[in-house]
Structure formats: structure tokens, C-alpha cells
Write an enzyme that holds these catalytic residues in place. Structure first.
Site, PDB file in Angstrom:
ATOM      1  N   ASP A  89       0.856  -1.192   0.000  1.00 61.40           N
ATOM      2  CA  ASP A  89       0.000   0.000   0.000  1.00 61.40           C
ATOM      3  C   ASP A  89       0.890   1.239   0.000  1.00 61.40           C
ATOM      4  O   ASP A  89       1.898   1.311   0.714  1.00 61.40           O
ATOM      5  CB  ASP A  89      -0.905  -0.010   1.234  1.00 61.40           C
ATOM      6  CG  ASP A  89      -2.051   0.977   1.098  1.00 61.40           C
ATOM      7  OD1 ASP A  89      -3.209   0.547   0.981  1.00 61.40           O
ATOM      8  OD2 ASP A  89      -1.776   2.205   1.100  1.00 61.40           O
ATOM      9  N   ILE A  90       0.497   2.222  -0.778  1.00 59.05           N
ATOM     10  CA  ILE A  90       1.312   3.443  -0.917  1.00 59.05           C
ATOM     11  C   ILE A  90       1.285   4.292   0.359  1.00 59.05           C
ATOM     12  O   ILE A  90       2.201   5.080   0.606  1.00 59.05           O
ATOM     13  CB  ILE A  90       0.838   4.236  -2.163  1.00 59.05           C
ATOM     14  CG1 ILE A  90       1.915   5.119  -2.702  1.00 59.05           C
ATOM     15  CG2 ILE A  90      -0.444   4.984  -1.900  1.00 59.05           C
ATOM     16  CD1 ILE A  90       1.628   5.667  -4.098  1.00 59.05           C
ATOM     17  N   ASN A  97     -12.954  -3.323   2.311  1.00 59.68           N
ATOM     18  CA  ASN A  97     -13.910  -2.226   2.451  1.00 59.68           C
ATOM     19  C   ASN A  97     -14.864  -2.207   1.253  1.00 59.68           C
ATOM     20  O   ASN A  97     -14.441  -2.460   0.119  1.00 59.68           O
ATOM     21  CB  ASN A  97     -13.168  -0.890   2.529  1.00 59.68           C
ATOM     22  CG  ASN A  97     -12.300  -0.780   3.769  1.00 59.68           C
ATOM     23  OD1 ASN A  97     -12.673  -1.277   4.832  1.00 59.68           O
ATOM     24  ND2 ASN A  97     -11.140  -0.151   3.650  1.00 59.68           N
ATOM     25  N   VAL A 127     -10.886   3.060  -3.491  1.00 54.77           N
ATOM     26  CA  VAL A 127     -10.481   2.577  -4.821  1.00 54.77           C
ATOM     27  C   VAL A 127     -11.466   1.470  -5.198  1.00 54.77           C
ATOM     28  O   VAL A 127     -11.588   0.462  -4.485  1.00 54.77           O
ATOM     29  CB  VAL A 127      -9.034   2.045  -4.825  1.00 54.77           C
ATOM     30  CG1 VAL A 127      -8.693   1.477  -6.202  1.00 54.77           C
ATOM     31  CG2 VAL A 127      -8.044   3.152  -4.444  1.00 54.77           C
ATOM     32  N   HIS A 149     -10.229  -5.165  -3.334  1.00 55.57           N
ATOM     33  CA  HIS A 149      -8.894  -5.419  -2.795  1.00 55.57           C
ATOM     34  C   HIS A 149      -8.994  -5.846  -1.345  1.00 55.57           C
ATOM     35  O   HIS A 149      -9.874  -5.422  -0.610  1.00 55.57           O
ATOM     36  CB  HIS A 149      -7.984  -4.185  -2.924  1.00 55.57           C
ATOM     37  CG  HIS A 149      -8.592  -2.922  -2.385  1.00 55.57           C
ATOM     38  ND1 HIS A 149      -9.494  -2.177  -3.101  1.00 55.57           N
ATOM     39  CD2 HIS A 149      -8.420  -2.276  -1.205  1.00 55.57           C
ATOM     40  CE1 HIS A 149      -9.859  -1.130  -2.386  1.00 55.57           C
ATOM     41  NE2 HIS A 149      -9.226  -1.172  -1.223  1.00 55.57           N
ATOM     42  N   MET A 150      -8.037  -6.665  -0.982  1.00 58.50           N
ATOM     43  CA  MET A 150      -7.933  -7.157   0.383  1.00 58.50           C
ATOM     44  C   MET A 150      -6.721  -6.474   1.019  1.00 58.50           C
ATOM     45  O   MET A 150      -5.624  -6.543   0.475  1.00 58.50           O
ATOM     46  CB  MET A 150      -7.722  -8.668   0.296  1.00 58.50           C
ATOM     47  CG  MET A 150      -7.501  -9.369   1.581  1.00 58.50           C
ATOM     48  SD  MET A 150      -7.150 -11.115   1.213  1.00 58.50           S
ATOM     49  CE  MET A 150      -8.778 -11.797   1.241  1.00 58.50           C
ATOM     50  N   HIS A 151      -6.940  -5.768   2.129  1.00 58.06           N
ATOM     51  CA  HIS A 151      -5.809  -5.215   2.882  1.00 58.06           C
ATOM     52  C   HIS A 151      -5.277  -6.321   3.796  1.00 58.06           C
ATOM     53  O   HIS A 151      -6.073  -6.964   4.506  1.00 58.06           O
ATOM     54  CB  HIS A 151      -6.246  -4.066   3.788  1.00 58.06           C
ATOM     55  CG  HIS A 151      -6.785  -2.860   3.089  1.00 58.06           C
ATOM     56  ND1 HIS A 151      -6.054  -1.700   2.937  1.00 58.06           N
ATOM     57  CD2 HIS A 151      -7.993  -2.607   2.525  1.00 58.06           C
ATOM     58  CE1 HIS A 151      -6.796  -0.788   2.325  1.00 58.06           C
ATOM     59  NE2 HIS A 151      -7.981  -1.310   2.056  1.00 58.06           N
TER      60      HIS A 151
HETATM   61  P1  AMP Z   1      -9.755   1.461   0.390  1.00 58.53           P
HETATM   62  O1  AMP Z   1      -9.944   2.671   1.235  1.00 58.53           O
HETATM   63  O2  AMP Z   1     -10.131   0.179   1.067  1.00 58.53           O
HETATM   64  O3  AMP Z   1     -10.401   1.606  -0.971  1.00 58.53           O
HETATM   65  O4  AMP Z   1      -8.200   1.326   0.186  1.00 58.53           O
HETATM   66  C1  AMP Z   1      -7.513   1.824  -0.916  1.00 58.53           C
HETATM   67  C2  AMP Z   1      -6.072   1.716  -0.566  1.00 58.53           C
HETATM   68  O5  AMP Z   1      -5.322   1.827  -1.759  1.00 58.53           O
HETATM   69  C3  AMP Z   1      -5.569   2.803   0.386  1.00 58.53           C
HETATM   70  O6  AMP Z   1      -4.993   2.186   1.532  1.00 58.53           O
HETATM   71  C4  AMP Z   1      -4.529   3.550  -0.457  1.00 58.53           C
HETATM   72  O7  AMP Z   1      -3.435   3.970   0.317  1.00 58.53           O
HETATM   73  C5  AMP Z   1      -4.127   2.490  -1.461  1.00 58.53           C
HETATM   74  N1  AMP Z   1      -3.632   3.004  -2.734  1.00 58.53           N
HETATM   75  C6  AMP Z   1      -4.223   3.922  -3.533  1.00 58.53           C
HETATM   76  N2  AMP Z   1      -3.486   4.121  -4.647  1.00 58.53           N
HETATM   77  C7  AMP Z   1      -2.417   3.291  -4.548  1.00 58.53           C
HETATM   78  C8  AMP Z   1      -1.286   3.026  -5.380  1.00 58.53           C
HETATM   79  N3  AMP Z   1      -1.100   3.666  -6.545  1.00 58.53           N
HETATM   80  N4  AMP Z   1      -0.393   2.110  -4.964  1.00 58.53           N
HETATM   81  C9  AMP Z   1      -0.558   1.468  -3.785  1.00 58.53           C
HETATM   82  N5  AMP Z   1      -1.596   1.671  -2.964  1.00 58.53           N
HETATM   83  C10 AMP Z   1      -2.524   2.574  -3.328  1.00 58.53           C
END
Ligand code: AMP
Length: 134
Positions: A50-51, A107, A116, A120-122
Site C-alpha cells: 500500500d502506498i 472495504n 479505490v 482489494h484485500m488489505h
Molecule cells: P480502500 O480505502 O479500502 O479503498 O483502500 C484503498 C487503498 O489503496 C488505500 O490504503 C490507499 O493507500 C491504497 N492506494 C491507492 N493508490 C495506490 C497506489 N497507486 N499504490 C498502492 N496503494 C494505493
């Protein structure tokens, strides 16, 4: 021979493009059009850091195919949904957090905190976390 190879390439390309949303940052990461720290990629899923990490380990595991959120999953997605978990398990071991523990979060939409819109799975660990969080 050449024509059938060209047809094969064309069919792979169109499949990839149809599975991709051209405005989606995670689709771009999965197809190599945007940079990320990749940790794993196979035929179904991609994992990268994650960025904006919220803990020492913060990895995202995504389906390669564009699925907007859990609200869009179908029975046909079950192989990819299972793969998200086996890759998460493997990466947790690789990161050294399997024993100490970690949290998996998915989420969905505004109340879930999704920002996003590519499923995706954190995978978050490396520190003690409390539940529930804000
Ligand atoms: P969510 O709030 O569950 O949609 O999480 C989206 C996640 O994507 C957040 O933790 C962001 O920090 C991460 N994110 C967004 N853009 C990027 C990227 N280009 N590379 C890596 N992580 C990203």
C-alpha cells in the site's frame, strides 16, 4: 502457424483489455502500466505494498480482473476469491507476521471506507490492533 499465433495473441490481448477498466489505478498496476512494489503476481491475483501504509506491513491483494467491489462478485469469481486468501496467507508468512497476527480488511462502498473501486484485500500487521477501529 503464424496466423494462429497472431490470433492467440489477439485473443489474449482482447481478454485482458475487456477485463480491465482503463481508468482504474489497480488495473494499471496489475497490467504493469502503473508502478507499485509488487510482492506477488499469478494468473488470478496481484499483491503489492500500500502506498500509504497504516502499519509496518500493509499489503493489498487484488484480483487481476476488474471487479468493482464485493457487491459485484459472482459464483464464477470463487476461484479468484479463494486465491486472494491463499496469497494473503503466503505473504503473511513471508513478512513474518503470520504468528504474531494480522488483519484482513475488505472495504465496500462509502460506509465501508472504500476509496479505490477495484476489489482489494488489505493485509495489515506488524503491530497490535484493536477492534473495532473507527
Ligand atoms: P480502500 O480505502 O479500502 O479503498 O483502500 C484503498 C487503498 O489503496 C488505500 O490504503 C490507499 O493507500 C491504497 N492506494 C491507492 N493508490 C495506490 C497506489 N497507486 N499504490 C498502492 N496503494 C494505493
Amino acid at each position: 502457424m503464424f496466423i494462429s499465433f497472431a490470433q492467440h495473441l489477439y485473443s489474449r490481448l482482447t481478454k485482458t483489455l475487456h477485463a480491465m477498466n482503463p481508468t482504474c489505478i489497480f488495473c494499471k498496476i496489475a497490467t504493469g502500466q502503473a508502478k507499485a512494489t509488487l510482492l506477488h503476481q499469478d494468473d488470478l491475483v496481484t499483491a503489492f505494498r500500500d502506498i500509504h501504509p497504516v502499519a509496518p506491513t500493509h499489503i493489498l491483494v487484488i484480483p487481476n480482473r476488474h471487479i468493482e467491489s464485493v457487491n459485484f462478485v459472482t459464483p464464477q469469481d470463487e476461484p479468484v476469491l479463494g486465491r486472494l486468501f491463499t496469497v494473503a496467507r503466503h505473504l503473511a508468512e513471508q513478512e513474518g507476521i503470520a504468528h504474531s497476527g494480522y488483519r484482513i480488511i475488505v472495504n465496500t462502498n462509502a460506509d465501508g471506507g472504500q476509496t479505490v473501486f477495484h476489489l482489494h484485500m488489505h493485509v495489515i500487521g506488524g503491530q497490535r490492533m484493536r477492534y473495532p477501529m473507527g
